[in-house]
Write an enzyme that holds these catalytic residues in place. Structure first.
Site, PDB file in Angstrom:
ATOM      1  CG  HIS A 193      -1.887  -1.095   1.252  1.00 29.23           C
ATOM      2  ND1 HIS A 193      -2.999  -1.225   0.749  1.00 29.23           N
ATOM      3  CD2 HIS A 193      -1.639  -2.241   1.880  1.00 29.23           C
ATOM      4  CE1 HIS A 193      -3.518  -2.356   0.613  1.00 29.23           C
ATOM      5  NE2 HIS A 193      -2.702  -3.085   1.442  1.00 29.23           N
ATOM      6  CG  LEU A 194       3.164   2.164  -3.136  1.00 30.32           C
ATOM      7  CD1 LEU A 194       3.789   2.250  -4.642  1.00 30.32           C
ATOM      8  CD2 LEU A 194       4.622   1.996  -2.302  1.00 30.32           C
ATOM      9  NE  ARG A 195      -1.564   3.021   3.950  1.00 34.30           N
ATOM     10  CZ  ARG A 195      -2.226   1.969   3.947  1.00 34.30           C
ATOM     11  NH1 ARG A 195      -3.466   1.699   3.316  1.00 34.30           N
ATOM     12  NH2 ARG A 195      -2.214   1.214   5.063  1.00 34.30           N
ATOM     13  CG  ASP A 207      -5.656  -5.826  -0.085  1.00 32.44           C
ATOM     14  OD1 ASP A 207      -5.993  -6.911   0.305  1.00 32.44           O
ATOM     15  OD2 ASP A 207      -4.948  -4.872   0.386  1.00 32.44           O
ATOM     16  CG  ASN A 221      -8.401  -7.735   8.093  1.00 32.38           C
ATOM     17  OD1 ASN A 221      -8.564  -9.138   8.551  1.00 32.38           O
ATOM     18  ND2 ASN A 221      -9.364  -7.276   7.496  1.00 32.38           N
ATOM     19  CG  ASP A 253      -1.265  -6.666   3.596  1.00 33.70           C
ATOM     20  OD1 ASP A 253      -1.645  -5.329   2.872  1.00 33.70           O
ATOM     21  OD2 ASP A 253      -2.181  -7.269   4.231  1.00 33.70           O
TER      22      ASP A 253
END
EC number: 3.5.2.3
Lengths: 424, 178, 311
Positions: free
Chosen positions: A63-65, A153, A279, A306
């Site tokens: 996740h690079l946001r 995701d 999660n 993740d």
């Protein structure tokens, strides 16, 4: 800029190579492999004696946001963390703000990555519009603009009919579906794995069945539609068993796990440690053992981190209020090498799961040192010992349960397209 | 460092001192009417019972005995790393308008007596409080003096005075430790 | 036996000796509550902040009275009147409360572990007045004090705890405390309310049938059932719950002749406890409330030497 990597132990599972040799890089591509190669004039020489030389690592789940949540991470800092961890390619999940469910967002990511990222960035688009689970996203256009897979995701596609159609449609478009398999009704208000530890801590539990039930549904839908399916971040022994059986009967299913699922149990939550909240949640010892067995027997195809950066303010709160996820790019390599040290897998099997397997699942021409391939290379010092320190992490966020933990093994050179992007 | 012990009062000495105090109490209060004894935990309580026996022997009438634990009234509570166990305060009679004889084994700084008087006041309003001690060793921090003293023992601050009791809580001797 | 803890978060963290000390002190402090002047100067000049993120009349007032009887100054901050409703984080609230220089924070919070979080961030003592489904140590202590007053010792007692164990912090604190003191704990409740691995918390037996737990018990402790909190999936109806897990005279007869009936309150009459039992001779429910003040005085007293005890 040419590069000669001399005298390293070259391990490339894609070519079944494990030998001491030199590697010559010219114009960003692998030019030659062999013993006693001569450095062309002006080539930089890396002395790799005692080091491992492998295809650049691929993390198919980060996740690079970026866009929208740059206070946690952005394409520059995220890929800097990737480079520091030995990764030359990352696939970034679409749960940005807004969700990467259209060409505009994908193009933004592709362009920003091309201009500013340290490593290759492969966007993953969403399965459904806004990842809301209501109607399919424009997978064709997503693929055309650069997405290598689709995934909602962060949340499952709850509606079975929609998941079925997503698999069918994606198959037609030739794009991989990555499932976040989770039965939300069974998760309820759970915040950690349901078991003795959750009972003791008085925290609401998430039963393993919440994952297994959903993995089973998705596997059966893949079998029914004949579509390929990749299942993200499996954490339970049941998931391993379901996927192992599905593979045995020829279902086109692949899966990944994350280093924390084979390195930690839900014991790490004790003391209400929000950096152990993710999660799916950390499970129990039997699950960890099953994940290791799944890695060893090939049930689990890939190790993905993740990598889920969160701001301190989102973690420095009461346990129930903390967001899920941990950063993982910079700790994945030593945690994974530990599997080799512990005799769980051999080095080649491990590297498969970090190089050629994810490349193959995503359909990208990476993860190999074949002559002519893009020169994405990771040079590793397997003996290097270090301690994880928050202030030394390249990621913008420091939410790691491994802070303070002693590690063995580190990337010393990360080379992307023939260019050294990280050097330790 | 070896400690040197000196016996200040032996068993017989303690008995004589208590008997004398009993007589002085009766003389001062003209009998046992409205008289109650309150011992300070733990040594003072044992001595209060001894005194009560003697008063009964002399006057033929029981004098009620209560016990006060001063832990909750200490003025040095902040100085303790952890709090001391709390003993039980048992004053199973009204002290309203009574003449209270407070009994302790050793009178030293006077702080214990201050605390005990506060504790007693929280139980009611006695007509007066008198103080009986077996030993007065001096070094008062507060303007407190005893009404009845078994023995005055000048001490240095380094010395320590202990009143020893046997298994039946009878006083056996008073020892000065150097 | 000194008490070395800065905070009291749970009975899990205390030794048998420490629990005994807290109970002994409480026993000795009870006398103060019988006096005309119900006050001692022990904690004069100390400030106790009652920080309540969950509604609770009984525990809050009990802690408040306990603090006042020890002469501490008390401040009550409840969720409805404070900035917590304006979205202030616990960390910020803690910082603001600390600016008032409290010596002890008594907190109730709906989230398990909130007290660990707070205690790690403040220098003053933290007493847990209930956190989520984790622990409620003052309730556990007052329950044990009440049992000890009747039986003298907790060693070997059979204690049945019946109800929603999963969501009960009272059950957990009692399990930790009672098993450390040598009692045998038997749990009963619908399987939907029995958390996994609970029998591993101590010397605990899980019974399918309430009657099995109550049989020959010295103490029967009934837990409050709250349909609104527990959600609709765990139970069909309160009527059915009452039928299988409610305590009536009929079931109580299975226990020892003079068995104690306890309940942390407030009672749902006719659900977990029928009125005959709640108001009957064997009920010790009001005794529990009475002991609550002494137990909380004991807790306040023993942690208030806190600053120096942390070295």
């Amino acid at each position: 800029m040419n590069l000669l990597i001399k005298g390293g132990r070259v391990v490339d599972p894609s070519q079944n190579i494990d030998d001491s040799m030199d590697l010559l890089v010219e114009d960003g591509r692998i030019k030659e492999m062999g013993k006693g190669l001569k450095a062309p004039a002006g080539a930089e020489i890396i002395d790799a004696a005692g080091l491992l030389v492998t295809p650049g690592f691929i993390d198919m789940h980060v996740h690079l946001r970026d866009p929208g949540l740059e206070y946690k991470e952005d394409i520059v800092t995220g890929t800097r963390a990737a480079a520091a961890g030995g990764f030359t390619s990352v696939a970034c999940m679409p749960n940005t703000k807004p969700v990467n469910d259209n060409k505009a967002i994908t193009s933004y990511i592709v362009n920003k990555a091309r201009n500013e990222a340290l490593v290759n960035v492969f966007p993953v688009g969403s399965i459904t519009q806004g990842s809301k689970g209501e109607s399919l996203a424009e997978m064709g256009e997503l693929k055309e603009s650069g997405c290598v897979a689709v995934s909602d995701d962060g949340r499952p596609v709850g509606n079975g009919e929609l998941m079925r159609r997503a698999l069918e449609y994606a198959k037609g478009m030739g794009i991989m579906v990555i499932a976040h398999s989770e039965e939300l009704a069974l998760v309820g208000e759970g915040v950690m794995n349901e078991g003795f530890t959750s009972t003791e801590l008085g925290l609401k539990g998430i039963p393993w069945a919440a994952e297994d039930v959903a993995v089973a549904r998705d596997v059966y839908l893949a079998e029914f539609t004949g579509s390929p399916l990749h299942i993200a971040h499996i954490s339970t022994s049941g998931s391993v068993r379901i996927i192992r059986n599905a593979k045995a009967r020829g279902v086109k299913v692949t899966c990944e796990t994350a280093p924390h699922y084979f390195s930690l149990t839900d014991d790490a939550v004790r003391g209400y440690n929000t950096n152990a909240k993710m999660n799916p949640p950390l499970r129990e010892a039997a699950d960890v053992a099953a994940i290791k067995a799944g890695l060893a027997d090939g049930t689990i195809d890939a190790i993905a981190t993740d990598h889920a950066p969160h701001h301190l303010d989102e973690k420095d709160v009461e346990f129930n209020l903390a967001l899920n996820g941990i950063v993982g790019l910079e700790t994945s390599l030593p945690l994974s090498l530990q599997l080799v040290a512990d005799g769980v897998v051999d080095l080649k099997t491990l590297l498969e799961k970090m190089t050629c397997n994810p490349a193959q699942i995503l359909g990208i021409d990476r993860g190999t040192l074949q002559v002519g391939a893009a020169a994405d290379i990771t040079v590793i010092d397997p003996a290097r010992e270090w301690v994880v320190a928050a202030e030394q992490l390249a990621s913008k966020s420091k939410n790691s349960p491994f802070i303070g933990r002693k590690m063995k093994g580190a990337a010393v050179y990360t080379i992307v397209g023939g260019k050294v992007v990280f050097k330790r | 460092m070896a400690t040197e012990n000196t016996i200040i009062l032996d068993g017989a000495g303690v008995k004589r001192a208590l008997t004398r105090i009993a007589h002085e109490v009766l003389e001062r209060n003209k009998g046992v009417k409205d008289l109650v004894l309150v011992g300070i935990r733990t040594g003072g309580v044992h001595l209060a019972h001894e005194l009560s026996l003697r008063l009964e022997e002399i006057e033929g009438e029981k004098v009620p005995v209560g016990a006060v634990d001063i832990t909750l009234y200490r003025d040095d509570i902040k100085g303790h790393a952890e709090h001391l166990p709390v003993g039980k305060t048992e004053i199973p009679f009204s002290i309203e308008g009574k003449k209270v004889v407070l009994v302790d084994d050793v009178l030293f700084t006077g702080r214990t007596i201050r605390a005990a008087m506060d504790a007693i006041m929280d139980h009611g309003r006695p007509s007066c409080i008198q103080l009986a001690v077996l030993v007065d060793r001096g070094h008062r921090d507060l303007p407190i003096r005893a009404d009845f003293v078994g023995r005055n023992v000048p001490t240095s601050l380094k010395e320590n005075i202990t009143v020893a009791f046997d298994a039946a809580n009878k006083p056996t001797e008073v020892v000065l430790e150097k | 036996m000194p008490f070395k803890h800065k905070d009291i978060i749970g009975l899990q963290d205390l030794t048998r000796e420490e629990i005994e000390l807290l109970l002994n002190t409480a026993e000795n402090l009870k006398e103060i509550n019988e006096r005309d002047i119900k006050k001692v100067p022990t904690l004069r000049g100390k400030t106790v902040v009652n920080l309540f993120y969950e509604a609770s009349t009984r525990t809050r007032t009990s802690f408040e009275i306990a603090a006042k009887r020890l002469s501490a100054d008390t401040i009550n901050i409840t969720a409805s009147t404070s900035s917590v409703t304006k979205g202030e984080t616990l960390s910020d609230t803690a910082r603001n409360v600390l600016a008032m220089k409290p010596d002890i924070i008594v907190m109730r919070h709906a989230i398990s572990g909130a007290h660990h979080y707070l205690a790690q961030r403040v220098s003053c003592s933290v007493i847990n007045a209930g956190d989520g489904a984790h622990e409620h140590p003052s309730q556990g202590l007052l329950d044990m004090l009440t049992m000890r007053q009747k039986f003298g010792s907790l060693e070997g007692l059979k204690v049945a705890i019946v109800g929603d164990i999963t969501h009960s912090r009272v059950a957990r604190s009692n399990i930790y405390g009672l098993t450390k003191m040598g009692a045998n704990v038997f749990l009963a409740g619908p399987p939907t309310m029995m958390p996994p691995g609970i029998e591993r918390l101590g010397n605990v037996t899980v019974c399918n049938d309430m009657r099995e737990a109550v049989a020959d018990a010295d103490v029967v402790m009934m837990l409050r059932i709250q349909l609104e909190r527990q959600g609709k999936t765990l139970l069909p109806t309160l009527k059915e719950y009452s039928r299988y897990f409610g305590l009536n005279n009929h079931v109580l007869q299975l226990a020892k002749k003079d068995a104690m009936v306890m309940h942390p309150g407030p009672i749902n009459r006719g659900v977990e406890l029928c009125s005959h039992v709640a108001d009957g001779d064997q009920s010790h429910i009001l005794k529990q409330v009475e002991n609550g003040v002494a137990v909380r005085m004991s807790m306040l007293y023993h942690v208030s030497g806190g600053e120096l005890a942390t070295e």
